[in-house]
Write a protein that holds these residues in place. Structure first.
Motif, PDB file in Angstrom:
ATOM      1  N   GLU A  51     -21.192  22.007  30.841  1.00 38.73           N
ATOM      2  CA  GLU A  51     -19.757  21.591  30.615  1.00 38.73           C
ATOM      3  C   GLU A  51     -19.552  20.259  31.441  1.00 38.73           C
ATOM      4  O   GLU A  51     -18.989  19.201  31.259  1.00 38.73           O
ATOM      5  N   ALA A  52     -19.656  20.646  32.721  1.00 41.85           N
ATOM      6  CA  ALA A  52     -19.411  19.701  34.024  1.00 41.85           C
ATOM      7  C   ALA A  52     -20.356  18.516  33.637  1.00 41.85           C
ATOM      8  O   ALA A  52     -19.651  17.490  34.088  1.00 41.85           O
ATOM      9  N   GLU A  53     -21.454  18.520  33.400  1.00 43.84           N
ATOM     10  CA  GLU A  53     -22.241  17.030  33.133  1.00 43.84           C
ATOM     11  C   GLU A  53     -22.318  16.731  31.769  1.00 43.84           C
ATOM     12  O   GLU A  53     -22.896  15.966  31.356  1.00 43.84           O
ATOM     13  N   LEU A  96     -21.077  26.439  32.257  1.00 47.93           N
ATOM     14  CA  LEU A  96     -20.124  25.601  32.906  1.00 47.93           C
ATOM     15  C   LEU A  96     -20.753  24.458  33.493  1.00 47.93           C
ATOM     16  O   LEU A  96     -20.176  23.582  33.554  1.00 47.93           O
ATOM     17  N   ALA A  97     -21.988  24.816  34.216  1.00 48.06           N
ATOM     18  CA  ALA A  97     -22.923  23.424  34.677  1.00 48.06           C
ATOM     19  C   ALA A  97     -22.987  22.422  33.537  1.00 48.06           C
ATOM     20  O   ALA A  97     -22.810  21.235  33.712  1.00 48.06           O
ATOM     21  N   THR A 134     -22.752  20.148  25.952  1.00 51.97           N
ATOM     22  CA  THR A 134     -22.150  21.228  25.309  1.00 51.97           C
ATOM     23  C   THR A 134     -22.757  21.959  24.240  1.00 51.97           C
ATOM     24  O   THR A 134     -22.483  21.731  23.027  1.00 51.97           O
TER      25      THR A 134
END
Length: 129
Positions: A50-52, A47-48, A55
């Motif tokens: 993806e947030a940055e 998730l971290a 992927t």
């Protein structure tokens, strides 16, 4: 990752591990809570990423190999069926150097990461500890 060993005044040796290494050890011994913590950590990392905007999804089979071998480089090598000597020939480094990389004593260069990915058929992004 190399564990730290501390000797007590009484001569007993204590081993200091990262929580990640400790959980991996417990998970291999069948501790379901440790497996759950490792899975949660992987999900948080994903998730971290993806947030940055990163992927780099890692397939389950590779995650299992890393959990078994404590090293993404070892996991990639085993996946391809290579010995340390075989991968050393690809990288142009000594077996001791590769052993240090697999144990977390040395870091991979970007070029080594690309060479290992090419030789083993895994994504270079998966070879980050």
């Amino acid at each position: 990752m190399k564990p730290q060993i501390i000797k007590t005044d009484g001569g007993e040796e204590l081993v200091v591990l990262t929580r990640r290494a400790y959980d991996a050890l417990l998970a291999r011994a069948g501790d379901e809570d440790a497996e759950d913590r490792a899975t949660a950590r992987l999900a948080e990392d994903h998730l971290a990423d993806e947030a940055e905007g990163r992927t780099a999804t890692v397939p389950h089979w590779f995650v299992k190999l890393v959990a078994e071998h404590d090293s993404p480089v070892t996991a990639a090598r085993k996946h391809k069926g290579l010995t340390q000597a075989g991968l050393c020939a690809v990288l142009g480094i000594s077996q001791g150097h590769l052993s240090d990389i697999e144990r977390g004593r040395r870091s991979l260069t970007d070029e080594q990461r690309r060479q290992i990915a090419s030789a083993t058929g895994v994504e270079a992004a998966w070879l980050v500890d």
